[in-house]
Design a protein around this motif. Structure first.
Motif, PDB file in Angstrom:
ATOM      1  N   GLU A  45     -50.604  79.686  65.797  1.00 19.86           N
ATOM      2  CA  GLU A  45     -51.014  78.487  66.522  1.00 19.86           C
ATOM      3  C   GLU A  45     -52.001  77.647  65.705  1.00 19.86           C
ATOM      4  N   THR A  63     -39.000  70.726  63.445  1.00 23.40           N
ATOM      5  CA  THR A  63     -38.920  70.839  64.900  1.00 23.40           C
ATOM      6  C   THR A  63     -38.946  72.273  65.404  1.00 23.40           C
ATOM      7  N   ARG A  64     -38.563  73.215  64.553  1.00 18.18           N
ATOM      8  CA  ARG A  64     -38.485  74.619  64.973  1.00 18.18           C
ATOM      9  C   ARG A  64     -38.866  75.524  63.805  1.00 18.18           C
ATOM     10  N   HIS A  77     -44.594  80.420  71.973  1.00 14.25           N
ATOM     11  CA  HIS A  77     -43.283  79.784  72.150  1.00 14.25           C
ATOM     12  C   HIS A  77     -43.275  78.366  71.594  1.00 14.25           C
ATOM     13  N   THR A  78     -44.417  77.692  71.703  1.00 10.28           N
ATOM     14  CA  THR A  78     -44.548  76.335  71.178  1.00 10.28           C
ATOM     15  C   THR A  78     -45.919  76.174  70.537  1.00 10.28           C
ATOM     16  N   ARG A  84     -46.888  66.192  69.173  1.00  8.18           N
ATOM     17  CA  ARG A  84     -45.539  66.624  69.544  1.00  8.18           C
ATOM     18  C   ARG A  84     -45.532  68.144  69.661  1.00  8.18           C
ATOM     19  N   THR A  85     -44.419  68.684  70.087  1.00  5.32           N
ATOM     20  CA  THR A  85     -44.295  70.120  70.261  1.00  5.32           C
ATOM     21  C   THR A  85     -43.297  70.680  69.258  1.00  5.32           C
ATOM     22  N   MET A  86     -43.707  71.727  68.569  1.00  5.71           N
ATOM     23  CA  MET A  86     -42.820  72.436  67.655  1.00  5.71           C
ATOM     24  C   MET A  86     -42.504  73.784  68.305  1.00  5.71           C
ATOM     25  N   HIS A  87     -41.222  74.121  68.356  1.00  6.09           N
ATOM     26  CA  HIS A  87     -40.795  75.371  68.975  1.00  6.09           C
ATOM     27  C   HIS A  87     -40.859  76.508  67.959  1.00  6.09           C
TER      28      HIS A  87
END
Length: 191
Positions: A45, A63-64, A77-78, A84-87
């Motif tokens: 994180e 993105t992932r 998980h994110t 923005r959110t990265m998985h």
């Protein structure tokens, strides 16, 4: 098993430091790895935002991310990255020394993950080896090779210390210490 992460000191420090990366130059030679990443901690994180920021300019928007949970105490998980959110996903079948980055627009990149506690000289060797264009070496092979190099260095240092401690120790052809009385020298009672 419960894992506690201290998120006070290292988190603040890692968030302010740039990502330590070594990327393969753009060539037509495709290799097994696209470079190496040396995080400051095992806290995804905290570490992933700096990595994504460093790669956004070079490779495009990540993105992932996928990892093997064997090397990471907590796999979120994110992760929030620049608004923005990265998985983040995990697979036990994935090489534990590799991080896979995915982008909808650009593709996939595989990075060797160098453990945060790695000595700087070893990390430099690993970063250089992972960035060789067209290399067929996997992350696991690079880490195993480095472990063998490190072990060889420690063995040589231990043997040298033994030599010095014994005043120029006698060694058997197999690398084992021998006492001076074991040698067939005049005065030792052996011929």
């Amino acid at each position: 098993m419960t894992t506690n992460l201290d998120r006070t000191g290292p988190r603040d420090l890692a968030a302010k430091l740039p990502a330590r990366l070594s990327l393969t130059p753009k060539t037509t030679l495709a290799g097994r790895l696209d470079g190496a990443w040396w995080p400051y901690s095992r806290d995804l994180e905290t570490e992933l935002p700096a990595l994504a920021a460093a790669l956004d300019e070079t490779w495009g928007r990540v993105t992932r991310v996928t990892v093997n949970p064997a090397r990471w105490p907590v796999v979120p998980h994110t992760v929030a990255v620049a608004g923005r959110t990265m998985h983040v996903g995990w697979f036990t079948e994935q090489d534990p020394d590799k991080l896979i980055l995915l982008s909808y627009t650009v593709g996939r990149w595989d990075l060797l993950v160098i453990p945060p506690e790695t000595e700087p000289a070893a990390a430099a060797r690993l970063m250089a080896a992972a960035a060789i264009p067209g290399s067929v070496l996997t992350a696991g092979v690079l880490m195993a090779n480095e472990a063998a190099i490190g072990r060889g260095t420690r063995d040589a240092q231990r043997q040298e210390a033994g030599w010095e401690d014994e005043g120029g120790a006698c060694m058997s052809p197999f690398g084992n210490s021998m006492s001076r009385t074991a040698l067939p020298l005049p005065g030792n009672g052996r011929r």
